[in-house]
Design an enzyme around this catalytic site. Structure first.
Site, PDB file in Angstrom:
ATOM      1  CG  HIS A 154      16.013  -2.434  21.883  1.00 19.70           C
ATOM      2  ND1 HIS A 154      17.243  -1.824  21.979  1.00 19.70           N
ATOM      3  CD2 HIS A 154      16.210  -3.723  22.218  1.00 19.70           C
ATOM      4  CE1 HIS A 154      18.141  -2.729  22.351  1.00 19.70           C
ATOM      5  NE2 HIS A 154      17.542  -3.893  22.501  1.00 19.70           N
ATOM      6  CG  HIS A 207      16.394  -7.633  24.676  1.00 14.72           C
ATOM      7  ND1 HIS A 207      16.800  -6.887  23.593  1.00 14.72           N
ATOM      8  CD2 HIS A 207      15.280  -8.281  24.285  1.00 14.72           C
ATOM      9  CE1 HIS A 207      15.945  -7.083  22.587  1.00 14.72           C
ATOM     10  NE2 HIS A 207      15.009  -7.911  22.996  1.00 14.72           N
ATOM     11  CG  HIS A 224      23.934  -9.584  21.446  1.00 12.01           C
ATOM     12  ND1 HIS A 224      24.479  -8.332  21.347  1.00 12.01           N
ATOM     13  CD2 HIS A 224      22.726  -9.506  20.858  1.00 12.01           C
ATOM     14  CE1 HIS A 224      23.643  -7.538  20.709  1.00 12.01           C
ATOM     15  NE2 HIS A 224      22.561  -8.233  20.414  1.00 12.01           N
ATOM     16  CE1 TYR A 250      19.883 -12.141  18.829  1.00 14.05           C
ATOM     17  CE2 TYR A 250      21.372 -10.725  17.575  1.00 14.05           C
ATOM     18  CZ  TYR A 250      20.342 -10.885  18.491  1.00 14.05           C
ATOM     19  OH  TYR A 250      19.781  -9.784  19.087  1.00 14.05           O
TER      20      TYR A 250
HETATM   21  C1  DNO Z   1      20.232  -6.432  18.987  1.00 14.46           C
HETATM   22  C2  DNO Z   1      18.805  -6.195  19.154  1.00 14.46           C
HETATM   23  C3  DNO Z   1      18.350  -4.980  18.388  1.00 14.46           C
HETATM   24  C4  DNO Z   1      16.863  -4.821  18.495  1.00 14.46           C
HETATM   25  C5  DNO Z   1      16.303  -3.608  17.846  1.00 14.46           C
HETATM   26  C6  DNO Z   1      14.863  -3.450  18.231  1.00 14.46           C
HETATM   27  O1  DNO Z   1      20.670  -7.515  19.103  1.00 14.46           O
HETATM   28  O2  DNO Z   1      18.474  -6.106  20.462  1.00 14.46           O
HETATM   29  O3  DNO Z   1      18.681  -5.147  17.036  1.00 14.46           O
HETATM   30  O4  DNO Z   1      16.247  -5.923  17.883  1.00 14.46           O
HETATM   31  O5  DNO Z   1      16.995  -2.485  18.180  1.00 14.46           O
HETATM   32  O6  DNO Z   1      14.194  -2.748  17.262  1.00 14.46           O
END
Ligand code: DNO
Length: 349
Positions: free
Chosen positions: A198, A265, A311, A324
């Protein structure tokens, strides 16, 4: 693409029954949350989680995250023990047929925001990031911790970690990442589990800590460390897109064509100043990112992997984990599915 939704396990206030009712929802993105960072995940626990998800008519598309122990990022001698545990976890996830693992290599803090309930003009609330405010925050108080983080540390631990990171600059962090990848990726290949790092969120250093997964150049450097489709990326529009110099759709297309995009994402953000942004509704007109262009980029390399709305805002009086909630993420998912269907059909004509 396979539409998926992040679920924080049985303690999540949003039940799998509800997630399944979102049109087009195929996959769950989740993790095991009660195993301390650095320990190996037992196969039985993974199988139990898998069964729960499958009983609800979906499958686990991605494990997000298997957190990386700080000793690995700092490069302490104890890292080898934690890397061995990480390998065991990957092997067990492979045995359970889990296709993708998302992780990050951000020192100490995962994604960071300055406010979690900023009121937008329509009365909804959203997460925002203002560089000026973040610069005034004291990271050592132990008060900076977001409800969605997979790891967070106590005050005493923070002091120790910051001391260690004094010796870790960007190049050292790259070195430690390289060490980790050289150990982990051969195991991921064997286990048939695609790794997806990520990007850093926000994509610049904070609190004097280095951050290295921030732009096209660094993603290129990352994939060249270990040349394998198992050494791939989570292309996160909100993280990379926070830097206006990052052309996110172009980057997505570029790394997708190289076969390195293992997870997407998708969310929108609105730039509000240099190094500052607000999280907005997914729909293009509310933010600075062109969501249609993002979908087009994915179609250009016929993406078949998992994607999740990221988000969401809090709307319709919902309360819960900032970013979330159910409603706005569900709207985001159906919007993305609509854009994708239109693009696919348009190209068939
Ligand atoms: C936030 C997420 C991050 C993600 C981590 C991956 O909403 O995209 O917390 O899960 O960085 O390790």
């Amino acid at each position: 693409m396979e539409m998926s939704f992040r679920w924080y396990g049985k303690s999540d206030s949003i039940p799998l029954e509800y997630i399944r009712q979102i049109p087009g929802m195929k996959g769950i993105v989740t993790a095991i949350y009660d195993i301390p960072v650095g320990e190996a995940w037992p196969l039985e626990k993974i199988m139990e989680l898998k069964k729960t998800v499958e009983e609800h008519g979906m499958r686990i598309s991605v494990i997000e995250s298997v957190p990386v122990h700080e000793d690995i990022k700092i490069g302490l001698p104890t890292r080898d023990k934690y890397i061995e545990n990480y390998k065991t976890t990957i092997r067990n996830l492979g045995k359970a047929g889990i296709p993708v693992v998302c992780y990050n290599f951000m020192p100490v803090f995962d994604w960071t925001r300055s406010q979690l309930d900023y009121q937008l003009p329509d009365g909804s609330t959203a997460l925002i990031y203002e560089e000026e405010i973040v610069q005034k925050m004291d990271p050592l108080t132990g008060e900076i911790s977001l409800p969605g983080w997979d790891t967070s540390y106590k005050k005493e631990e923070l002091h120790e970690l910051f001391d260690h990171y004094k010796n870790v600059d960007e190049e050292k962090l790259w070195e430690n990442l390289e060490y980790f990848l050289n150990e982990i990726i051969p195991v991921a290949e064997e286990a048939d589990v695609k790794m997806a790092i990520h990007p850093d969120d926000p994509p610049w250093g904070i609190f004097g800590l280095p951050r290295i997964i921030t732009n096209k150049e660094s993603l290129e450097r990352f994939i060249s460390i270990y040349d394998s489709p198992y050494n791939g990326l989570t292309m996160c529009s909100g993280s990379l897109g926070a830097d206006p110099d990052n052309d996110f759709p172009e980057m997505l297309r570029y790394f997708g064509k190289k076969g390195r995009v293992n997870f997407v994402h998708a969310r929108n953000i609105k730039h509000t100043g240099p190094k500052s942004f607000q999280e907005s509704a997914h729909v293009s007109e509310y933010g600075s990112l062109d969501m249609y262009e993002i979908i087009r980029a994915m179609k250009d390399f016929d993406y078949t992997g998992p994607i999740r709305p990221d988000h969401g805002r809090m709307i319709w009086g919902e309360t819960g984990k900032p970013g979330y909630g159910l409603y706005d993420r569900a709207l985001g998912a159906t919007y993305l599915i609509g854009l994708w269907e239109a693009e696919v059909k348009n190209r068939q004509r």
